[in-house]
Scaffold this motif. Structure first.
Motif, PDB file in Angstrom:
ATOM      1  N   ALA A   1       0.834  -1.208   0.000  1.00 21.22           N
ATOM      2  CA  ALA A   1       0.000   0.000   0.000  1.00 21.22           C
ATOM      3  C   ALA A   1       0.866   1.254   0.000  1.00 21.22           C
ATOM      4  CB  ALA A   1      -0.915  -0.012   1.218  1.00 21.22           C
ATOM      5  N   ALA A   2       1.975   1.225   0.725  1.00 26.05           N
ATOM      6  CA  ALA A   2       2.886   2.379   0.752  1.00 26.05           C
ATOM      7  C   ALA A   2       3.466   2.639  -0.627  1.00 26.05           C
ATOM      8  CB  ALA A   2       4.004   2.139   1.761  1.00 26.05           C
ATOM      9  N   MET A   3       3.788   1.565  -1.338  1.00 22.71           N
ATOM     10  CA  MET A   3       4.304   1.718  -2.687  1.00 22.71           C
ATOM     11  C   MET A   3       3.252   2.304  -3.616  1.00 22.71           C
ATOM     12  SD  MET A   3       6.437  -1.852  -3.142  1.00 22.71           S
ATOM     13  CE  MET A   3       6.811  -1.538  -4.865  1.00 22.71           C
ATOM     14  N   MET A   4       2.043   1.791  -3.542  1.00 19.63           N
ATOM     15  CA  MET A   4       0.991   2.250  -4.438  1.00 19.63           C
ATOM     16  C   MET A   4       0.566   3.677  -4.138  1.00 19.63           C
ATOM     17  SD  MET A   4       0.909  -0.310  -6.349  1.00 19.63           S
ATOM     18  CE  MET A   4      -0.420   0.203  -7.445  1.00 19.63           C
ATOM     19  N   ALA A   5       0.893   4.150  -2.940  1.00 23.65           N
ATOM     20  CA  ALA A   5       0.592   5.538  -2.588  1.00 23.65           C
ATOM     21  C   ALA A   5       1.525   6.519  -3.285  1.00 23.65           C
ATOM     22  CB  ALA A   5       0.667   5.728  -1.074  1.00 23.65           C
ATOM     23  N   ARG A   6       2.578   6.014  -3.908  1.00 21.96           N
ATOM     24  CA  ARG A   6       3.506   6.855  -4.660  1.00 21.96           C
ATOM     25  C   ARG A   6       3.548   6.398  -6.117  1.00 21.96           C
ATOM     26  NH1 ARG A   6       7.536   9.876  -2.444  1.00 21.96           N
ATOM     27  NH2 ARG A   6       7.759  10.490  -4.635  1.00 21.96           N
ATOM     28  N   PRO A   7       2.460   6.587  -6.846  1.00 23.52           N
ATOM     29  CA  PRO A   7       2.427   6.126  -8.244  1.00 23.52           C
ATOM     30  C   PRO A   7       3.482   6.792  -9.118  1.00 23.52           C
ATOM     31  CG  PRO A   7       0.574   7.580  -7.765  1.00 23.52           C
ATOM     32  CD  PRO A   7       1.212   7.243  -6.445  1.00 23.52           C
ATOM     33  N   ASP A   8       3.962   7.978  -8.706  1.00 25.59           N
ATOM     34  CA  ASP A   8       4.991   8.660  -9.489  1.00 25.59           C
ATOM     35  C   ASP A   8       6.292   7.882  -9.516  1.00 25.59           C
ATOM     36  OD1 ASP A   8       4.913   9.418  -6.639  1.00 25.59           O
ATOM     37  OD2 ASP A   8       6.740  10.543  -7.119  1.00 25.59           O
TER      38      ASP A   8
END
Length: 360
Positions: A143-150
């Motif tokens: 979830a932490a990764m997907m919160a930074r789509p950039d």
């Protein structure tokens, strides 16, 4: 192994040079790879269905085919400071001893077994340090990764195909299809993200989807279960940002090379690195990758990888670990690529006032 850069390179040397080796190592040097299962949504495999990893040690073959070339590589590895061990004792006067283990971020049972002295030291330690303590919860980490789509996806409608020649696009499409992926479906992902889908042999992916923990993750989860203090040296976003900071074009070239390597070639590269690790010959890994990097832009890309993914993070790890190690009775586990060299974690801890000695 400077013969790798000659026009008359052996077939073996070509396999190493064409493996996207530095980029593959960048993925293996980071914990981010451990979240493959979460991000791909693969169905768990049954333990009885897990395949056995097989592969050949390319360096053994290289030594047989070109003893002189191998001798040059061996000399460079032997000159690497602190390149002959994966387990170290860390001491400071007046404090209980601490311990440092170099790891591989894989689920290979040979790696998970750890040296006996390391198992004993871990059991006695009150505090455990890993690269990122976020590895204990894959869903939160995902979830932490997907919160930074950039950091994960190309912006402004761009796709990886915008950077590919027709030939490389065909290679990538074919390679991804062989791994059950469609270029059209994943084309907006950054090359490092796609690399995390293709940089492991099927046996390793199967173990991960079956729920097997890689070594660092196993140590971290056990620490919490046993009531030890668990500390992380980096955040997951910091690790991903390091990958994202690398120039895009060399990443894509490394991705295409790795896909084009084929299943057997990938197994051989992973087995080569695994055997170097298991024998404690960590000083050989970086010279091997450096020699395999092609000249010109390829060499520049490798230098950038070494600086940002290895050296810069070595300094961060050593700096953040120092106040924790000051208390003693700590077990620290970080990727083995971070141990050796004049700016490796071992040498940096010595500069911070610790006595660090190899444990055989």
């Amino acid at each position: 192994m400077t013969v790798l850069l000659h026009k008359s390179r052996l077939a073996l040397a070509d396999r190493l040079a064409d493996a996207g080796l530095w980029f593959m190592a960048a993925i293996h040097a980071l914990i981010a790879l451990s979240f493959l299962v979460v991000l791909t949504g693969l169905s768990p495999a049954r333990a009885e269905d897990l395949p056995t990893c097989t592969g050949n040690n390319l360096l053994t073959k290289y030594e047989q085919e070109d003893p002189a070339g191998y001798a040059k590589l061996r000399a460079e590895a032997d000159a690497m400071p602190n390149g002959k061990a994966i387990f170290w004792k860390v001491e400071k006067e007046g404090k209980p001893a601490s311990w440092l283990l170099g790891t591989m971020h894989v689920t290979d049972p040979r790696v998970l077994a750890m040296p006996e002295a390391a198992r004993t030291a871990y059991d006695k330690a009150a505090t455990v340090i890993v690269e990122s303590d976020e590895i204990t919860d894959e869903k939160k980490a995902g979830a932490a990764m997907m919160a930074r789509p950039d950091l994960i996806m190309f912006a402004d409608g761009k796709s990886i195909t915008d950077f590919l020649s027709a030939e490389d696009k065909e290679k990538l499409e074919k390679g991804l299809k062989g791994r059950g992926l469609s270029l059209a479906a994943v084309g907006r992902m950054k090359p490092w993200m796609l690399m995390s889908f293709v940089a492991l042999p099927a046996c390793e992916i199967a173990r991960k989807t079956a729920g097997a923990a890689f070594l660092d993750q196993q140590l971290a989860k056990n620490a919490l279960a046993e009531g030890k203090v668990l500390k992380g040296l980096e955040t997951l976003i910091e690790q991903i940002s390091a990958l994202d900071s690398l120039a895009v074009e060399p990443q894509i070239k490394g991705l295409v090379q790795t896909v084009d390597l084929g299943v057997d070639g990938l197994k051989d590269v992973i087995e080569t690195m695994s055997q170097l690790y298991l024998s404690g010959d960590t000083g050989m890994i970086m010279p091997m990758m450096r020699a395999a990097a092609p000249p010109g832009e390829g060499a520049d890309a490798y230098a950038e990888f070494e600086q940002r993914i290895i050296v810069d993070r070595n300094h961060t790890m050593a700096e953040r670990a120092t106040p924790i190690l000051d208390g003693g009775n700590v077990f620290m586990a970080v990727g083995a690529l971070h141990l050796a060299g004049p700016e490796g974690v071992v040498e940096l801890l010595r500069k911070s006032g610790f006595t660090v000695t190899a444990v055989n």
